[in-house]
Enzyme design. Sequence first.
Site, mmCIF file in Angstrom:
data_model
loop_
_atom_site.group_PDB
_atom_site.id
_atom_site.type_symbol
_atom_site.label_atom_id
_atom_site.label_comp_id
_atom_site.label_asym_id
_atom_site.label_seq_id
_atom_site.Cartn_x
_atom_site.Cartn_y
_atom_site.Cartn_z
ATOM 1 N N THR A 1 -60.895 42.369 79.961
ATOM 2 C CA THR A 1 -59.602 42.765 79.402
ATOM 3 C C THR A 1 -58.631 41.596 79.377
ATOM 4 O O THR A 1 -57.917 41.377 78.392
ATOM 5 C CB THR A 1 -58.995 43.925 80.220
ATOM 6 O OG1 THR A 1 -59.920 45.012 80.253
ATOM 7 C CG2 THR A 1 -57.682 44.382 79.632
ATOM 8 N N GLN B 1 -60.179 48.841 76.160
ATOM 9 C CA GLN B 1 -59.156 47.850 76.488
ATOM 10 C C GLN B 1 -59.216 46.689 75.486
ATOM 11 O O GLN B 1 -60.236 46.007 75.370
ATOM 12 C CB GLN B 1 -59.347 47.313 77.901
ATOM 13 C CG GLN B 1 -59.177 48.366 78.989
ATOM 14 C CD GLN B 1 -60.484 48.966 79.428
ATOM 15 O OE1 GLN B 1 -61.395 49.138 78.625
ATOM 16 N NE2 GLN B 1 -60.604 49.269 80.718
ATOM 17 N N ASP C 1 -54.071 49.284 76.008
ATOM 18 C CA ASP C 1 -53.651 47.983 76.560
ATOM 19 C C ASP C 1 -53.090 47.037 75.495
ATOM 20 O O ASP C 1 -53.402 45.846 75.479
ATOM 21 C CB ASP C 1 -54.821 47.305 77.284
ATOM 22 C CG ASP C 1 -55.241 48.034 78.535
ATOM 23 O OD1 ASP C 1 -54.599 49.046 78.867
ATOM 24 O OD2 ASP C 1 -56.215 47.611 79.175
ATOM 25 N N ASP D 1 -52.088 53.342 78.334
ATOM 26 C CA ASP D 1 -51.563 52.214 79.115
ATOM 27 C C ASP D 1 -51.135 51.065 78.203
ATOM 28 O O ASP D 1 -51.369 49.893 78.510
ATOM 29 C CB ASP D 1 -52.629 51.703 80.096
ATOM 30 C CG ASP D 1 -53.179 52.781 81.003
ATOM 31 O OD1 ASP D 1 -52.515 53.816 81.165
ATOM 32 O OD2 ASP D 1 -54.287 52.587 81.549
ATOM 33 N N ARG E 1 -48.566 56.078 84.178
ATOM 34 C CA ARG E 1 -49.375 56.409 85.348
ATOM 35 C C ARG E 1 -49.448 55.172 86.235
ATOM 36 O O ARG E 1 -49.314 54.035 85.752
ATOM 37 C CB ARG E 1 -50.773 56.884 84.949
ATOM 38 C CG ARG E 1 -51.598 55.880 84.143
ATOM 39 C CD ARG E 1 -52.990 56.418 83.886
ATOM 40 N NE ARG E 1 -53.818 55.470 83.147
ATOM 41 C CZ ARG E 1 -55.146 55.545 83.080
ATOM 42 N NH1 ARG E 1 -55.790 56.514 83.720
ATOM 43 N NH2 ARG E 1 -55.836 54.655 82.381
ATOM 44 N N TRP F 1 -50.856 52.199 88.011
ATOM 45 C CA TRP F 1 -52.029 51.327 88.006
ATOM 46 C C TRP F 1 -52.273 50.751 89.400
ATOM 47 O O TRP F 1 -53.403 50.565 89.823
ATOM 48 C CB TRP F 1 -51.819 50.217 86.975
ATOM 49 C CG TRP F 1 -52.989 49.301 86.808
ATOM 50 C CD1 TRP F 1 -54.305 49.588 87.024
ATOM 51 C CD2 TRP F 1 -52.951 47.943 86.364
ATOM 52 N NE1 TRP F 1 -55.092 48.492 86.746
ATOM 53 C CE2 TRP F 1 -54.279 47.471 86.339
ATOM 54 C CE3 TRP F 1 -51.918 47.079 85.983
ATOM 55 C CZ2 TRP F 1 -54.606 46.171 85.951
ATOM 56 C CZ3 TRP F 1 -52.249 45.792 85.585
ATOM 57 C CH2 TRP F 1 -53.574 45.347 85.571
#
EC number: 3.1.1.11
Length: 614
Positions: A376, A406, A429, A450, A518, A520
């Site tokens: 990532t 990702q 991402d 995310d 959320r 991480w």
Amino acid sequence: MAFQDFDKIQERVNANRKRKFRKRIIVGTVSLLVVVAAIVGGAFAYVAYEKRNEQQQQQQQAKNHNKSGSGNNVVKDSDKKSPSPPTPSQKAPVSAAQSVKPGQGDKIIQTLCSSTLYMQICEKTLKNRTDKGFALDNPTTFLKSAIEAVNEDLDLVLEKVLSLKTENQDDKDAIEQCKLLVEDAKEETVASLNKINVTEVNSFEKVVPDLESWLSAVMSYQETCLDGFEEGNLKSEVKTSVNSSQVLTSNSLALIKTFTENLSPVMKVVERHLLDDIPSWVSNDDRRMLRAVDVKALKPNATVAKDGSGDFTTINDALRAMPEKYEGRYIIYVKQGIYDEYVTVDKKKANLTMVGDGSQKTIVTGNKSHAKKIRTFLTATFVAQGEGFMAQSMGFRNTAGPEGHQAVAIRVQSDRSIFLNCRFEGYQDTLYAYTHRQYYRSCVIVGTIDFIFGDAAAIFQNCNIFIRKGLPGQKNTVTAQGRVDKFQTTGFVVHNCKIAANEDLKPVKEEYKSYLGRPWKNYSRTIIMESKIENVIDPVGWLRWQETDFAIDTLYYAEYNNKGSSGDTTSRVKWPGFKVINKEEALNYTVGPFLQGDWISASGSPVKLGLYDA
């Protein structure tokens, strides 16, 4: 009111008394060190005299308290206790050159380390250095010693990583990535030490934002190193070494916080976010650049055009031609076009500005993804590392799609970076706000899972954040902030933004649950304030990490004065770490105090330093 409620109130009262007592002791200790420093002159002798009287009162209170049969230990965690705070010498300093009495060094170390998460390691670290002749002459020498310990420990981490042997290519890649990250961490610790070396005690608070930003980045680099390894023996070997350096870094950040909080009342230093002087790193050219509307008025150093009408046809060619040493701001104008290339603005390229013709006209694009077996961290289409990077009217994309999982459009670790009227497009991402201080103004950010993540101190102001349609059954999360330690000064602030469904999600938004974020990492911190949250967000607001209780006690998620159909907090999660904050607390997360935002306003970028409803 139930009887148990009275018990809880009494517990809080007792806890507050203990905290106030310890704070007074630390204030007295730091005051003593300042006097001994011989830097601040007679004014501090008077301050120390005042502190001495306060300390005597506290000492008498402590004696009376002990006679009553109860101790004055301060409980930091359920399983961790600090020793009784020691009382510094009560004798007023006769002269600024007076030295610390024998044995007093240990007491001072104990007092200062009581504010850390790893008190015994802190004491051992500082004690080892005093035993080796470390001079106990002012507060910054303690901090310097703590950071030197981090730097030395990073050498051991690097040695460990380089000694690892494996035939597995994924493990080899993880080792190489970790090596580079540890080297980045060492650069930050060396920069911190250099900054301390040229800073007098009475100027210390002015450099605190830099120290906090750099050492917070060290924590992020250490954590990313570990994240690169798959679970197994190799990761376990690295983890032992990395965890040691993380502990030392945490202690250094805690000491900075202690000195900052307690030097302020002593030295009356100007508030760091209200500096009268314009920072030295901001030039008049910077201000003109960001205020300019016509790109021709920018007088760029280089022009990139796909059609050959500029100096270069690729952004990378323009970067390679940039001088290694350049005084002032270097401007690259990128004309309209889709630039299919992977770009890295490395650490040597400081004070670089890229200006496009519009966020949907000048676009840098790529399609690397985790689904293609790429880490990532390495999937980013564009990477900004050089300090002071600015981008205006540019678009950054990753077109891997939801199947790519990702897939990063941009990774930003440039300190004091500014993005103005830019667009970031991806799915999972999208925007990796990795480290340091970052400011995004009037930008568009599009993604699914995310899609704003990382461990920077970043503020997104007046931005449009659009949640798009992902894979069937997926849950969307706007943020995944990665703060790993309570003393890091990192976090995400979404201020006066709009959070809404993208056009492709609107018809089917009932099929995709979406959340504000959320956690991480353990101390994930995200604040949503004065924003419009449309009905794409689930009423509970926030999502657990993989359906566990991970970090719900230690995270900091807050909302303030939001509007829109999903701005109502009545049905929000009931986690210990979530709170609806008041105006006073919200002010701490505005551009002024959170990013020390003078550098943004001085650049000429539009910015709101405080709250809009102020």
